[in-house]
Design a protein around this motif. Structure first.
Motif, mmCIF file in Angstrom:
data_model
loop_
_atom_site.group_PDB
_atom_site.id
_atom_site.type_symbol
_atom_site.label_atom_id
_atom_site.label_comp_id
_atom_site.label_asym_id
_atom_site.label_seq_id
_atom_site.Cartn_x
_atom_site.Cartn_y
_atom_site.Cartn_z
ATOM 1 N N ARG A 51 0.807 -1.225 0.000
ATOM 2 C CA ARG A 51 0.000 0.000 0.000
ATOM 3 C C ARG A 51 0.839 1.273 0.000
ATOM 4 N NH1 ARG A 51 -4.261 -1.043 4.713
ATOM 5 N NH2 ARG A 51 -2.288 -1.128 5.791
ATOM 6 N N ILE A 52 2.072 1.208 0.513
ATOM 7 C CA ILE A 52 2.858 2.445 0.687
ATOM 8 C C ILE A 52 4.039 2.568 -0.246
ATOM 9 C CG2 ILE A 52 2.262 2.605 3.116
ATOM 10 C CD1 ILE A 52 5.194 1.656 3.675
ATOM 11 N N ARG A 53 4.300 1.603 -1.076
ATOM 12 C CA ARG A 53 5.545 1.560 -1.842
ATOM 13 C C ARG A 53 5.820 2.825 -2.651
ATOM 14 N NH1 ARG A 53 4.760 -3.435 -5.730
ATOM 15 N NH2 ARG A 53 2.663 -3.664 -5.002
ATOM 16 N N GLY A 54 4.808 3.524 -3.088
ATOM 17 C CA GLY A 54 5.043 4.733 -3.872
ATOM 18 C C GLY A 54 5.513 5.909 -3.033
ATOM 19 N N ASP A 55 5.156 5.940 -1.766
ATOM 20 C CA ASP A 55 5.480 7.074 -0.889
ATOM 21 C C ASP A 55 5.950 6.541 0.463
ATOM 22 O OD1 ASP A 55 5.738 9.769 -0.500
ATOM 23 O OD2 ASP A 55 3.704 10.040 0.249
ATOM 24 N N ALA A 56 6.959 5.702 0.456
ATOM 25 C CA ALA A 56 7.354 4.957 1.647
ATOM 26 C C ALA A 56 8.156 5.775 2.656
ATOM 27 C CB ALA A 56 8.156 3.725 1.245
ATOM 28 N N GLU A 57 9.024 6.662 2.190
ATOM 29 C CA GLU A 57 9.904 7.355 3.140
ATOM 30 C C GLU A 57 9.140 8.183 4.164
ATOM 31 O OE1 GLU A 57 14.018 9.916 3.359
ATOM 32 O OE2 GLU A 57 13.223 9.312 1.426
ATOM 33 N N PRO A 58 8.176 9.013 3.780
ATOM 34 C CA PRO A 58 7.418 9.747 4.807
ATOM 35 C C PRO A 58 6.684 8.807 5.764
ATOM 36 C CG PRO A 58 7.001 10.677 2.647
ATOM 37 C CD PRO A 58 7.791 9.424 2.437
ATOM 38 N N TYR A 59 6.215 7.689 5.249
ATOM 39 C CA TYR A 59 5.524 6.710 6.086
ATOM 40 C C TYR A 59 6.486 6.143 7.134
ATOM 41 C CZ TYR A 59 2.405 2.830 7.268
ATOM 42 O OH TYR A 59 1.597 1.941 7.939
ATOM 43 N N VAL A 60 7.680 5.775 6.726
ATOM 44 C CA VAL A 60 8.667 5.211 7.651
ATOM 45 C C VAL A 60 9.098 6.267 8.665
ATOM 46 C CG1 VAL A 60 10.976 4.205 7.843
ATOM 47 C CG2 VAL A 60 9.448 3.463 6.019
ATOM 48 N N LYS A 61 9.291 7.499 8.221
ATOM 49 C CA LYS A 61 9.671 8.564 9.156
ATOM 50 C C LYS A 61 8.582 8.786 10.204
ATOM 51 C CE LYS A 61 12.816 11.158 6.211
ATOM 52 N NZ LYS A 61 13.046 12.419 5.489
ATOM 53 N N ARG A 62 7.348 8.735 9.760
ATOM 54 C CA ARG A 62 6.246 8.909 10.709
ATOM 55 C C ARG A 62 6.248 7.781 11.739
ATOM 56 N NH1 ARG A 62 0.519 11.211 9.202
ATOM 57 N NH2 ARG A 62 -0.180 11.568 11.317
ATOM 58 N N ILE A 63 6.524 6.563 11.302
ATOM 59 C CA ILE A 63 6.631 5.436 12.236
ATOM 60 C C ILE A 63 7.762 5.703 13.233
ATOM 61 C CG2 ILE A 63 7.168 2.980 12.474
ATOM 62 C CD1 ILE A 63 5.899 2.559 9.705
ATOM 63 N N LEU A 64 8.890 6.191 12.739
ATOM 64 C CA LEU A 64 10.021 6.496 13.619
ATOM 65 C C LEU A 64 9.613 7.488 14.706
ATOM 66 C CD1 LEU A 64 12.938 6.879 11.042
ATOM 67 C CD2 LEU A 64 12.702 5.078 12.747
ATOM 68 N N TYR A 65 8.980 8.587 14.286
ATOM 69 C CA TYR A 65 8.587 9.618 15.253
ATOM 70 C C TYR A 65 7.602 9.068 16.272
ATOM 71 C CZ TYR A 65 10.559 12.487 11.537
ATOM 72 O OH TYR A 65 11.372 13.015 10.572
ATOM 73 N N HIS A 66 6.615 8.345 15.792
ATOM 74 C CA HIS A 66 5.590 7.819 16.697
ATOM 75 C C HIS A 66 6.160 6.763 17.638
ATOM 76 C CE1 HIS A 66 1.713 9.512 15.016
ATOM 77 N NE2 HIS A 66 2.670 10.064 14.298
ATOM 78 N N ASP A 67 7.013 5.895 17.131
ATOM 79 C CA ASP A 67 7.613 4.873 17.995
ATOM 80 C C ASP A 67 8.510 5.499 19.057
ATOM 81 O OD1 ASP A 67 6.270 2.910 16.631
ATOM 82 O OD2 ASP A 67 8.061 2.008 15.723
ATOM 83 N N GLN A 68 9.236 6.541 18.693
ATOM 84 C CA GLN A 68 10.094 7.204 19.667
ATOM 85 C C GLN A 68 9.252 7.841 20.769
ATOM 86 O OE1 GLN A 68 13.243 7.028 20.126
ATOM 87 N NE2 GLN A 68 13.494 8.575 21.672
ATOM 88 N N ILE A 69 8.172 8.501 20.402
ATOM 89 C CA ILE A 69 7.295 9.116 21.397
ATOM 90 C C ILE A 69 6.616 8.041 22.239
ATOM 91 C CG2 ILE A 69 5.217 10.533 21.716
ATOM 92 C CD1 ILE A 69 7.752 12.079 20.839
ATOM 93 N N SER A 70 6.179 6.951 21.629
ATOM 94 C CA SER A 70 5.554 5.864 22.378
ATOM 95 C C SER A 70 6.532 5.258 23.377
ATOM 96 C CB SER A 70 5.053 4.778 21.431
ATOM 97 O OG SER A 70 4.031 5.281 20.620
ATOM 98 N N GLY A 71 7.777 5.125 22.976
ATOM 99 C CA GLY A 71 8.796 4.611 23.884
ATOM 100 C C GLY A 71 9.016 5.528 25.062
ATOM 101 N N TRP A 72 8.905 6.818 24.818
ATOM 102 C CA TRP A 72 9.050 7.792 25.892
ATOM 103 C C TRP A 72 7.901 7.650 26.880
ATOM 104 C CZ3 TRP A 72 5.662 12.256 25.912
ATOM 105 C CH2 TRP A 72 5.912 13.131 26.960
ATOM 106 N N ARG A 73 6.733 7.365 26.371
ATOM 107 C CA ARG A 73 5.565 7.242 27.245
ATOM 108 C C ARG A 73 5.635 5.993 28.115
ATOM 109 N NH1 ARG A 73 1.676 9.119 22.504
ATOM 110 N NH2 ARG A 73 1.793 11.355 22.876
ATOM 111 N N ARG A 74 6.293 4.980 27.619
ATOM 112 C CA ARG A 74 6.434 3.756 28.412
ATOM 113 C C ARG A 74 7.641 3.893 29.324
ATOM 114 N NH1 ARG A 74 7.227 0.618 23.861
ATOM 115 N NH2 ARG A 74 5.634 1.425 22.500
ATOM 116 N N ARG A 75 7.399 4.168 30.558
ATOM 117 C CA ARG A 75 8.489 4.394 31.518
ATOM 118 C C ARG A 75 9.407 3.184 31.665
ATOM 119 N NH1 ARG A 75 9.128 9.634 32.284
ATOM 120 N NH2 ARG A 75 7.238 10.671 32.911
#
Length: 173
Positions: A51-75
């Motif tokens: 589904r994302i192959r045409g526009d993958a880089e912004p999708y992966v970057k968004r995952i990076l940002y969200h995962d980093q914030i989620s990790g911060w929330r998990r003490r």
């Protein structure tokens, strides 16, 4: 079909992997955490690749940002190591070599909370607007502005002479 998908994904990782690792490093603050963060993001992207192959880089970057914030929330993921004495802080020397300043700035960036690091990464490394940053992080533009201001104020406090160095860098551009 699966072979085509695998080949496209592998080509994407080979081509954009180093740039994505730099973003992950800016978010995570160290090489090992950055590699883990990127590996998890790529695994999630692979599952959605058709589904994302045409526009993958912004999708992966968004995952990076969200995962980093989620990790911060998990003490539980934030392990603190108590030490008997605080380490000495490096000071910026008057020499022409800026390696001391880089090390001091890197340590200061690592001391920022993950959300502030994410905001600085998006705003100044990725050169996104306040609105684009807010959209990626799923928050309001005012939150991005306040987090950015707090992060920059903290960096100025932790890295004496940073304003002088940035003003010199702007003159030489």
């Amino acid at each position: 079909m699966a072979e085509v998908t695998d080949g496209e994904f592998t080509a994407f990782v080979n081509e954009r992997g180093p740039a994505l690792l730099r973003v992950a490093y800016a978010l995570a603050g160290n090489q090992h955490a950055a590699e883990d963060l990127l590996q998890n993001a790529l695994a999630k992207a692979y599952a959605r690749w058709p589904r994302i192959r045409g526009d993958a880089e912004p999708y992966v970057k968004r995952i990076l940002y969200h995962d980093q914030i989620s990790g911060w929330r998990r003490r539980s993921r934030r392990l603190e190591v108590p030490v008997a004495e605080l380490p000495e802080r490096a000071t910026v020397g008057d020499s022409g070599d800026d390696s001391d300043l880089r090390l001091l700035l890197r340590a200061a960036l690592r001391s920022l909370p993950p959300r502030q690091r994410a905001v600085l990464t998006l705003r100044y490394l990725e050169d996104l607007s306040v609105e684009q940053t807010a959209a990626l992080l799923g928050c309001r533009a005012g939150t991005v502005a306040s987090q950015s201001a707090k992060a920059l104020a903290r960096l100025r406090k932790l890295v004496p002479g940073l304003d002088e160095l940035t003003s010199r860098a702007e003159v030489t551009r």
